[in-house]
Design a protein around this motif. Sequence first.
Motif, PDB file in Angstrom:
ATOM      1  N   GLY A 376       0.998  -1.731  -0.290  1.00 30.22           N
ATOM      2  CA  GLY A 376       0.120   0.324   0.133  1.00 30.22           C
ATOM      3  C   GLY A 376       0.797   0.980  -0.065  1.00 30.22           C
ATOM      4  N   ASP A 377       0.664   1.951   0.856  1.00 22.04           N
ATOM      5  CA  ASP A 377       1.107   3.114   1.131  1.00 22.04           C
ATOM      6  C   ASP A 377       1.741   3.528   2.479  1.00 22.04           C
ATOM      7  OD1 ASP A 377      -0.777   4.322   2.860  1.00 22.04           O
ATOM      8  OD2 ASP A 377      -1.248   5.076   1.492  1.00 22.04           O
ATOM      9  N   GLY A 378       2.914   4.736   3.229  1.00 22.82           N
ATOM     10  CA  GLY A 378       3.381   4.749   4.020  1.00 22.82           C
ATOM     11  C   GLY A 378       2.421   4.816   5.520  1.00 22.82           C
ATOM     12  N   HIS A 380       0.551   2.015   6.429  1.00 20.74           N
ATOM     13  CA  HIS A 380       0.687   0.924   6.215  1.00 20.74           C
ATOM     14  C   HIS A 380       1.119   0.012   7.740  1.00 20.74           C
ATOM     15  CE1 HIS A 380       0.484  -3.799   5.751  1.00 20.74           C
ATOM     16  NE2 HIS A 380       0.054  -3.832   4.355  1.00 20.74           N
ATOM     17  N   HIS A 413       4.803  -2.864  -8.220  1.00 20.51           N
ATOM     18  CA  HIS A 413       4.772  -1.507  -6.922  1.00 20.51           C
ATOM     19  C   HIS A 413       5.582  -2.450  -5.592  1.00 20.51           C
ATOM     20  CE1 HIS A 413       2.511   1.091  -4.472  1.00 20.51           C
ATOM     21  NE2 HIS A 413       2.744  -0.018  -3.425  1.00 20.51           N
ATOM     22  N   GLU A 414       5.241  -3.334  -5.701  1.00 21.30           N
ATOM     23  CA  GLU A 414       6.029  -3.995  -4.236  1.00 21.30           C
ATOM     24  C   GLU A 414       7.633  -3.785  -4.314  1.00 21.30           C
ATOM     25  OE1 GLU A 414       2.935  -7.211  -2.036  1.00 21.30           O
ATOM     26  OE2 GLU A 414       4.291  -7.540  -3.911  1.00 21.30           O
ATOM     27  N   TYR A 417       8.342  -0.386  -4.430  1.00 20.29           N
ATOM     28  CA  TYR A 417       8.210   0.179  -2.951  1.00 20.29           C
ATOM     29  C   TYR A 417       9.660  -0.008  -1.511  1.00 20.29           C
ATOM     30  CZ  TYR A 417       5.211   2.162   0.717  1.00 20.29           C
ATOM     31  OH  TYR A 417       4.939   2.851   1.887  1.00 20.29           O
ATOM     32  N   TYR A 421      12.443   2.822  -0.168  1.00 19.34           N
ATOM     33  CA  TYR A 421      12.021   2.380   1.407  1.00 19.34           C
ATOM     34  C   TYR A 421      14.036   1.372   1.955  1.00 19.34           C
ATOM     35  CZ  TYR A 421       9.983   2.185   6.006  1.00 19.34           C
ATOM     36  OH  TYR A 421       9.665   1.768   7.168  1.00 19.34           O
TER      37      TYR A 421
END
Length: 507
Positions: A376-378, A380, A413-414, A417, A421
């Motif tokens: 998802g986003d930050g 999570h 996406h993962e 990310y 990150y």
Amino acid sequence: MTIDLNKRQSGVLLHITSLPGPHGMGDFGPEAYHFVDWLQSSGQAIWQWLPSTPIGPGESPYQGVSAFAGSQWMVALEPLVAKGWLAQPVTPAGGFDAADVDFAQVLPWREQQLRAAAAGFFAQAPAQERAAYELWCESQKDWLPDYALFMAIRSPRNGQPWWEWPRDLAAREPQALATARAQYADEVAFWQFVQWCFDVQVGALKAYANERGVHIMGDLPIFVAHDSADCWARPDLYELDEQFRTTVVAGVPPDALSATGQRWGNPLYRWDKMAHEHFAWWTARVKRMLSSADVFRIDHFRGFAAYYEIPGDSPDATRGQWKTGPGKALFDAIAKSLGELPIVAEDLGFITPDVHELRDALDYPGMKILQFGFGGDGGHEFLPHNWPRAAVAYTGTHDNDTVRGWWDHASAHERAYVGSYLACGDHDIHWAMIRACANSVANLSVYPMQDVLGLGSAHRMNVPGVLGGNWGWRFTWDQVGAEPGRVLGLIAATSGRAPIALAKLPE
């Protein structure tokens, strides 16, 4: 050894059966002690196991025939040889698979060795050892006689479930039990002997680990199997009909991962009956767990707040309802008897506010799985910047793919990310995720051995919902070498989970 769950520490998740060794599967033998030494040298203070109770269908340690007994397959043969009860074992031609447990080959061979050792013990053990055995049997009389008799009756019946035994045995009529004890006296003695060996060996290994600053983390499944000594001994504690068949069973409802949910099939507890007895069965179970572990993960913690009840005749989990669990009263009753409980709550899956409320009211740390955080986003909850201190951080668990395997199959996406990150890529994804867990505020962090070694999907321990082909993974020391321990120690030291001297940084 008392463990402080608020102290920054880290460890490794490795089931006993995954250890190297010459006898087809890992056990409490020399390799277990070598692994403790490796953990200590790598700055690790926790060794987490899966359940050490007997395995059940599909070799699962979560469907065992007893909630109190230890797995006979973890009993090491070397100590039995040293005692003179067992001749040096001769392994099959070609030996055993070092990378995977061939259960069909290994288990009958190991049982043959254990039976030979039992015969040797009863034929030649000196009085002092016999007295130690008898004293231990007496100390375990609240569960051992029922378990040993259950196994003795079960063994010649090729695994026939106990509710299909002759009615007098299934219903535990006193005369039938007395006759069975006499008829199967030697078999009862064998199963008691094996449990004694388990306790002696697990106690020695735990003491060795504790002396070196390593805590043992066990795993306690919430439910027991229907075909178990526990269900047979106290059928009144479970939702069974007059024929001892399940009226309702455990599982979880349909979700995004499964349109029909999961029907586990375990019998559900009669919590009202257990409460009336002040949860004595659970207190005895936790006391037994703490004889072999310093802390334990309690599986499916959400079931103590509310559990999913499926009709016994339903082929899947599409029909079911949520029922209120025993809640805090259960753990208060256990703590009243045993004192403060060193429990980690497995609070994963379909979690509602009442589960977190129960966990927090009991002051138990929950679990955070880093693999889950990047879809998802930050915001999570499984991203490290959202974790609380009262948590155990994992790169993944025995039910997940390895980090390397997860990365290989992750969505675009993962991967994007994670790469941003953690500032990582193909070459260091496993170390980046281990480092993220270690550097988080979570008091405890634990990494599967497969992730420490950077292994792919072929090395995962379990694929949930798939019967067969699981639980067999093993490693060899050739796979380890010097580098993983050195890097793990460096990460532990620089993240405040081991003495900084271990990092060997320049002054």
